[in-house]
Design a protein around this motif. Structure first.
Motif, PDB file in Angstrom:
ATOM      1  N   VAL A 436       0.770  -1.271   0.080  1.00 13.35           N
ATOM      2  CA  VAL A 436      -0.015  -0.133   0.020  1.00 13.35           C
ATOM      3  C   VAL A 436       1.034   1.288   0.058  1.00 13.35           C
ATOM      4  CG1 VAL A 436      -1.644   1.319   1.456  1.00 13.35           C
ATOM      5  CG2 VAL A 436      -1.982  -1.191   1.102  1.00 13.35           C
ATOM      6  N   GLN A 437       1.990   1.270   0.855  1.00 10.02           N
ATOM      7  CA  GLN A 437       2.842   2.170   0.787  1.00 10.02           C
ATOM      8  C   GLN A 437       3.435   2.754  -0.612  1.00 10.02           C
ATOM      9  OE1 GLN A 437       3.362   4.570   3.380  1.00 10.02           O
ATOM     10  NE2 GLN A 437       4.355   5.630   1.640  1.00 10.02           N
ATOM     11  N   TYR A 438       3.789   1.624  -1.227  1.00  6.61           N
ATOM     12  CA  TYR A 438       4.370   1.576  -2.627  1.00  6.61           C
ATOM     13  C   TYR A 438       3.572   2.456  -3.487  1.00  6.61           C
ATOM     14  CZ  TYR A 438       6.509  -0.089  -6.894  1.00  6.61           C
ATOM     15  OH  TYR A 438       7.074  -0.142  -7.999  1.00  6.61           O
ATOM     16  N   TYR A 439       2.423   2.029  -3.523  1.00  6.11           N
ATOM     17  CA  TYR A 439       1.394   2.705  -4.418  1.00  6.11           C
ATOM     18  C   TYR A 439       1.060   3.986  -3.756  1.00  6.11           C
ATOM     19  CZ  TYR A 439       0.750  -1.269  -7.452  1.00  6.11           C
ATOM     20  OH  TYR A 439       0.928  -2.270  -8.345  1.00  6.11           O
ATOM     21  N   ARG A 440       1.127   4.513  -2.423  1.00  7.10           N
ATOM     22  CA  ARG A 440       0.848   5.616  -1.849  1.00  7.10           C
ATOM     23  C   ARG A 440       1.827   6.662  -2.401  1.00  7.10           C
ATOM     24  NH1 ARG A 440       0.018   9.937  -0.894  1.00  7.10           N
ATOM     25  NH2 ARG A 440      -0.581  10.934   1.168  1.00  7.10           N
ATOM     26  N   ASN A 441       2.993   6.306  -2.346  1.00  4.99           N
ATOM     27  CA  ASN A 441       3.996   7.007  -3.087  1.00  4.99           C
ATOM     28  C   ASN A 441       3.952   7.695  -4.148  1.00  4.99           C
ATOM     29  OD1 ASN A 441       5.419   6.849  -0.542  1.00  4.99           O
ATOM     30  ND2 ASN A 441       6.827   5.140  -1.260  1.00  4.99           N
ATOM     31  N   SER A 442       2.798   7.092  -5.215  1.00  6.30           N
ATOM     32  CA  SER A 442       2.540   7.488  -6.411  1.00  6.30           C
ATOM     33  C   SER A 442       1.053   8.404  -6.521  1.00  6.30           C
ATOM     34  CB  SER A 442       2.679   6.346  -7.544  1.00  6.30           C
ATOM     35  OG  SER A 442       2.500   6.736  -8.712  1.00  6.30           O
ATOM     36  N   TYR A 443       0.558   8.278  -5.299  1.00  4.92           N
ATOM     37  CA  TYR A 443      -0.777   8.757  -5.501  1.00  4.92           C
ATOM     38  C   TYR A 443      -0.885  10.248  -5.191  1.00  4.92           C
ATOM     39  CZ  TYR A 443      -5.691   9.551  -4.221  1.00  4.92           C
ATOM     40  OH  TYR A 443      -7.099  10.076  -4.039  1.00  4.92           O
TER      41      TYR A 443
END
Length: 527
Positions: A436-443
């Motif tokens: 989730v954090q990995y995708y959060r970094n691109s949100y």
């Protein structure tokens, strides 16, 4: 705490350094070289064709980090280069991809689109204001009281503006329609040498018809890939009657010569690196695949691209040495950390995985939501592995958005080829895990969609109306970073660093503040 102390010390020492030591404890010139899709393994595989003054000079005499990690998905030339120069992830700097989807207008536009600024030698309206935080160049301009000259040159607009930031004296790119060197009226100053070149007969507008790309070396020298099937003396043309001729040109090594030529012209005419305050030059080169290569998997073209890029690096380094002195210059070279594969599966071969059709997935999901919430078009768009919902419709119907997102995610994750589905609510407010954090970094709120899809490796994505059929690969490339020049001790560091470490480390060497959203650490070898 260390980063805070370092920033305070740097801030109070700026004036003293510039005023008391005109010969410079800091470099006179900073050169940031980003190489789109540069691969460390290819540097090793192709090194037998390199000379001594390009890649080998950097690798043998520089501080070389084996790999740079980008901790966010769907890397491209815009998101990665912005991260390099801001020291931040897309969730802070706001550039999530080369293009973005405007939900309100139902259109795809450049992430740098800005109706408030006209183009110069282009019809596109663009500005760097989409970058929501400061860059290295911005901080240098502030520290020098506006006295540092800042220039950026790149094949594409996003690369030039990401590297030049908000404070550039000029950020230029090659326009896709007529191959002029273009910029935006956001930048108030004009560089005469660029505009004079645009109007000359030497401009790419007039010369592209006569350019053809052939191997620079006998093809028997290009022997890095034992699997190459078509060992041929290729010849590719970029004449005006060829569709997308400028875009094809930008996939060839000749674009690196064009960028380098202009950077050197401005380096000479603007006397960069010869004044009290440090100047800044950003150059973006290309080291990716050529879509017209006959052997898609293991081409001769990519080896020729690296050979010619090595020569261009040598020419740039020699010119810097002549005009400023390499011992007065800080140079950093960074890969964008991804590689667009030209993978072709042999005919008759059956692989794991399958084909994911976004339009079919969207239709099925909308039918499911209709069954739950009524016969409406709940989904506005599938774009860049994201689903965008009709937020106004959901609000008008007084439906719980969080619940709708969750139900949609639970439905989609059961689809063949879908590894995981993450909702925007999860990323902003949910329980975190590493994925989730990995995708959060691109949100980035207002730009990103409601659902992020993680597709399984090996699956092919076929979008309606598009000739590009992406095959999902999760293996990261080896993406080196090199620091070279003033007070740099040659070392080879066998560890992975974060892309967010680059900007604060360069700022530390310049004795200026790090960009204001920088989250990385100063690389210990640069102390």
């Amino acid at each position: 705490m260390f980063r805070i102390i370092t920033s305070i010390v740097a801030f109070f020492s700026i004036t003293a350094i510039f005023a008391q030591n005109p010969t410079g404890e800091v470099p006179k010139l900073v050169v940031g070289i980003t190489i789109d899709q540069l691969r460390g393994d290819y540097l090793e595989m192709f090194k037998s064709t390199f000379g001594n003054k390009g890649f080998n000079r950097l690798l043998n005499n520089g501080l070389v980090y084996k790999n740079v990690n980008y901790d966010f998905p769907y890397l491209d030339k815009a998101s990665t280069i912005t991260s390099i120069f801001t020291g931040a992830n897309p969730s802070y700097h706001g550039i999530t991809a080369e293009k973005k989807f405007l939900l309100a207008n139902n259109i795809e536009i450049s992430s740098f689109h800005d109706d408030n600024y006209l183009g110069n030698f282009t019809t596109e309206k663009l500005s760097p204001l989409s970058i929501k935080v400061s860059t290295i160049a911005d901080e240098l301009k502030i520290a020098s009281g506006g006295q540092s000259d800042i220039f950026a040159f790149a094949p594409d607009a996003s690369q030039a503006m990401a590297a030049g930031g908000h404070a550039a004296s000029g950020a230029y790119w090659i326009e896709n329609e007529d191959a002029k060197w273009a910029t935006t009226t956001f930048y108030k100053t004009r560089q005469p040498v660029v505009e004079q070149f645009n109007r000359s007969q030497q401009s790419l507008t007039y010369t592209i018809n006569s350019i053809s790309w052939k191997p620079a070396l006998p093809i028997e020298n290009y022997k890095a890939f034992p699997y190459t099937k078509n060992r041929y003396n290729f010849q590719h043309f970029f004449a005006n009657n060829i569709k997308d001729n400028v875009k094809k040109f930008k996939e060839s090594p000749y674009v690196n010569k064009e960028v380098n030529d202009m950077a050197i012209r401005v380096l000479e005419s603007s006397s960069l690196g010869t004044r009290m305050n440090p100047d800044y030059l950003a150059v973006t080169f290309y080291a990716g695949n050529f879509s017209g290569a006959l052997d898609k998997n293991y081409s001769i073209e990519i080896q020729d691209t690296y050979y010619r890029l090595d020569q261009e690096l040598a020419r740039l380094l020699d010119k810097i040495d002549e005009l400023v002195g390499l011992n007065n210059t800080l140079i950093f070279v960074v890969s964008t950390g991804y590689f667009d594969e030209n993978e072709i599966i042999p005919e008759g071969m059956v692989t794991s995985g399958g084909t994911f059709y976004p339009d079919r997935s969207q239709a099925l999901l909308n039918m499911y939501l209709m069954a739950l919430y009524g016969r409406e078009q709940w989904i506005k768009k599938y774009y860049n592995k994201q689903f965008f919902f009709d937020r106004k419709l959901i609000e008008d119907k007084k439906i719980d958005l969080i619940e709708l997102q969750q139900k949609a995610a639970e439905f989609l994750v059961q689809s063949a080829g879908v590894q995981d589905v993450i909702t925007s609510y999860q990323m902003l407010h949910g329980a975190y895990n590493q994925n989730v954090q990995y995708y959060r970094n691109s949100y980035y709120k207002g730009i990103s969609g409601d659902l992020f899809l993680e597709l399984q490796p090996g699956w092919q994505v076929v979008e309606q109306g598009s000739d590009d059929h992406e095959r999902v690969r999760n293996n990261a490339i080896n993406a080196p970073a090199i620091f070279f020049g003033k007070d740099i001790k040659p070392q080879k560091i066998n560890r992975t660093i974060e892309v967010t470490d680059i900007a604060p480390s360069v700022a530390y060497r310049l004795r200026i503040r790090s960009p204001n959203a920088s989250v990385g650490e100063i690389l210990e070898e640069l102390f």
